[in-house]
Write a protein that holds these residues in place. Structure first.
Motif, PDB file in Angstrom:
ATOM      1  N   VAL A  61       2.125   5.491   1.463  1.00 46.94           N
ATOM      2  CA  VAL A  61       2.980   4.416   0.957  1.00 46.94           C
ATOM      3  C   VAL A  61       3.719   3.694   2.080  1.00 46.94           C
ATOM      4  O   VAL A  61       3.927   2.483   2.020  1.00 46.94           O
ATOM      5  CB  VAL A  61       3.968   4.960  -0.103  1.00 46.94           C
ATOM      6  N   ASN A  62       4.076   4.433   3.138  1.00 47.57           N
ATOM      7  CA  ASN A  62       4.805   3.845   4.255  1.00 47.57           C
ATOM      8  C   ASN A  62       4.019   4.147   5.530  1.00 47.57           C
ATOM      9  O   ASN A  62       3.980   5.279   5.980  1.00 47.57           O
ATOM     10  CB  ASN A  62       6.209   4.447   4.329  1.00 47.57           C
ATOM     11  N   VAL A  63       3.389   3.112   6.088  1.00 49.83           N
ATOM     12  CA  VAL A  63       2.552   3.290   7.271  1.00 49.83           C
ATOM     13  C   VAL A  63       3.255   2.669   8.474  1.00 49.83           C
ATOM     14  O   VAL A  63       3.418   1.449   8.531  1.00 49.83           O
ATOM     15  CB  VAL A  63       1.166   2.648   7.065  1.00 49.83           C
ATOM     16  N   ALA A  64       3.678   3.519   9.382  1.00 47.41           N
ATOM     17  CA  ALA A  64       4.367   3.078  10.606  1.00 47.41           C
ATOM     18  C   ALA A  64       5.523   2.138  10.277  1.00 47.41           C
ATOM     19  O   ALA A  64       5.721   1.117  10.927  1.00 47.41           O
ATOM     20  CB  ALA A  64       3.378   2.427  11.565  1.00 47.41           C
ATOM     21  N   GLY A  65       6.272   2.467   9.228  1.00 42.36           N
ATOM     22  CA  GLY A  65       7.446   1.696   8.850  1.00 42.36           C
ATOM     23  C   GLY A  65       7.174   0.487   7.971  1.00 42.36           C
ATOM     24  O   GLY A  65       8.102  -0.232   7.610  1.00 42.36           O
ATOM     25  N   GLU A  66       5.908   0.244   7.633  1.00 38.84           N
ATOM     26  CA  GLU A  66       5.559  -0.904   6.790  1.00 38.84           C
ATOM     27  C   GLU A  66       5.069  -0.431   5.427  1.00 38.84           C
ATOM     28  O   GLU A  66       4.275   0.512   5.346  1.00 38.84           O
ATOM     29  CB  GLU A  66       4.456  -1.736   7.440  1.00 38.84           C
ATOM     30  N   PRO A  67       5.494  -1.101   4.338  1.00 37.00           N
ATOM     31  CA  PRO A  67       4.978  -0.742   3.020  1.00 37.00           C
ATOM     32  C   PRO A  67       3.488  -1.092   2.908  1.00 37.00           C
ATOM     33  O   PRO A  67       3.043  -2.098   3.456  1.00 37.00           O
ATOM     34  CB  PRO A  67       5.821  -1.560   2.046  1.00 37.00           C
ATOM     35  N   ILE A  68       2.747  -0.271   2.205  1.00 40.71           N
ATOM     36  CA  ILE A  68       1.289  -0.359   2.118  1.00 40.71           C
ATOM     37  C   ILE A  68       0.794  -1.418   1.115  1.00 40.71           C
ATOM     38  O   ILE A  68      -0.397  -1.664   1.015  1.00 40.71           O
ATOM     39  CB  ILE A  68       0.710   1.035   1.754  1.00 40.71           C
ATOM     40  N   TYR A  69       1.697  -2.075   0.415  1.00 40.96           N
ATOM     41  CA  TYR A  69       1.293  -2.923  -0.710  1.00 40.96           C
ATOM     42  C   TYR A  69       0.307  -4.043  -0.393  1.00 40.96           C
ATOM     43  O   TYR A  69      -0.542  -4.342  -1.242  1.00 40.96           O
ATOM     44  CB  TYR A  69       2.527  -3.434  -1.457  1.00 40.96           C
ATOM     45  N   PRO A  70       0.321  -4.672   0.787  1.00 37.54           N
ATOM     46  CA  PRO A  70      -0.727  -5.668   1.052  1.00 37.54           C
ATOM     47  C   PRO A  70      -2.139  -5.062   1.000  1.00 37.54           C
ATOM     48  O   PRO A  70      -3.083  -5.710   0.535  1.00 37.54           O
ATOM     49  CB  PRO A  70      -0.390  -6.180   2.459  1.00 37.54           C
ATOM     50  N   VAL A  71      -2.280  -3.836   1.453  1.00 37.83           N
ATOM     51  CA  VAL A  71      -3.585  -3.160   1.391  1.00 37.83           C
ATOM     52  C   VAL A  71      -3.925  -2.823  -0.058  1.00 37.83           C
ATOM     53  O   VAL A  71      -5.056  -3.033  -0.509  1.00 37.83           O
ATOM     54  CB  VAL A  71      -3.600  -1.892   2.271  1.00 37.83           C
ATOM     55  N   ALA A  72      -2.946  -2.332  -0.809  1.00 34.34           N
ATOM     56  CA  ALA A  72      -3.170  -2.017  -2.227  1.00 34.34           C
ATOM     57  C   ALA A  72      -3.604  -3.271  -2.988  1.00 34.34           C
ATOM     58  O   ALA A  72      -4.523  -3.217  -3.809  1.00 34.34           O
ATOM     59  CB  ALA A  72      -1.898  -1.426  -2.835  1.00 34.34           C
ATOM     60  N   GLU A  73      -2.966  -4.400  -2.695  1.00 35.76           N
ATOM     61  CA  GLU A  73      -3.330  -5.649  -3.364  1.00 35.76           C
ATOM     62  C   GLU A  73      -4.745  -6.084  -3.005  1.00 35.76           C
ATOM     63  O   GLU A  73      -5.512  -6.516  -3.871  1.00 35.76           O
ATOM     64  CB  GLU A  73      -2.317  -6.743  -3.016  1.00 35.76           C
ATOM     65  N   ALA A  74      -5.117  -5.950  -1.732  1.00 35.10           N
ATOM     66  CA  ALA A  74      -6.477  -6.311  -1.301  1.00 35.10           C
ATOM     67  C   ALA A  74      -7.522  -5.434  -1.981  1.00 35.10           C
ATOM     68  O   ALA A  74      -8.573  -5.924  -2.417  1.00 35.10           O
ATOM     69  CB  ALA A  74      -6.588  -6.202   0.219  1.00 35.10           C
TER      70      ALA A  74
END
Length: 124
Positions: A61-74
């Protein structure tokens, strides 16, 4: 459930902690999966999603301090099932993705397999 249920699937792993990436890779190989990645950064994960054939994904869910949601949306746009991986439980998942399986860290091999199979049946 036999290992054949996941055998041959190309599974993207997005995880920034090396020890967890290695653990996931070992477990997925035991299931007969082909591991894509692991991607330890959001940009790398987005590139893999756009260029590789992916059957399923495991997303920290949190990759290197960034939320994963752009990948989930893609992934959702391409109807590729995925599982969230987090130490915080499903309460930390964005509302639009609350229907997706959540793998609670730490996890056992059986838990991983169960969540992956669940994700395959929930593909939109």
């Amino acid at each position: 459930m036999s290992d054949g249920d996941l055998n041959g699937l190309r599974i993207l792993v997005v995880e920034d902690e090396a020890a967890i990436s290695l653990l996931l890779e070992d477990m997925l190989l035991d299931f007969g999966c082909e591991v894509i990645g692991p991607a330890a950064r959001l940009s790398a994960a987005l590139e893999v999603v756009s260029r590789e054939q992916v059957d399923l994904a495991i997303l920290d869910v949190n990759v290197a301090g960034e939320p994963i949601y752009p990948v989930a949306e893609a992934l959702a746009q391409r109807s590729i099932p995925f599982v969230f991986s987090t130490g915080y439980g499903s309460a930390g998942i964005r509302d639009t993705f609350r229907d997706r399986p959540v793998l609670q860290k730490p996890f056992a091999q059986h838990d991983l397999k169960q969540k992956l199979l669940m994700a395959r049946t929930k593909t939109a």
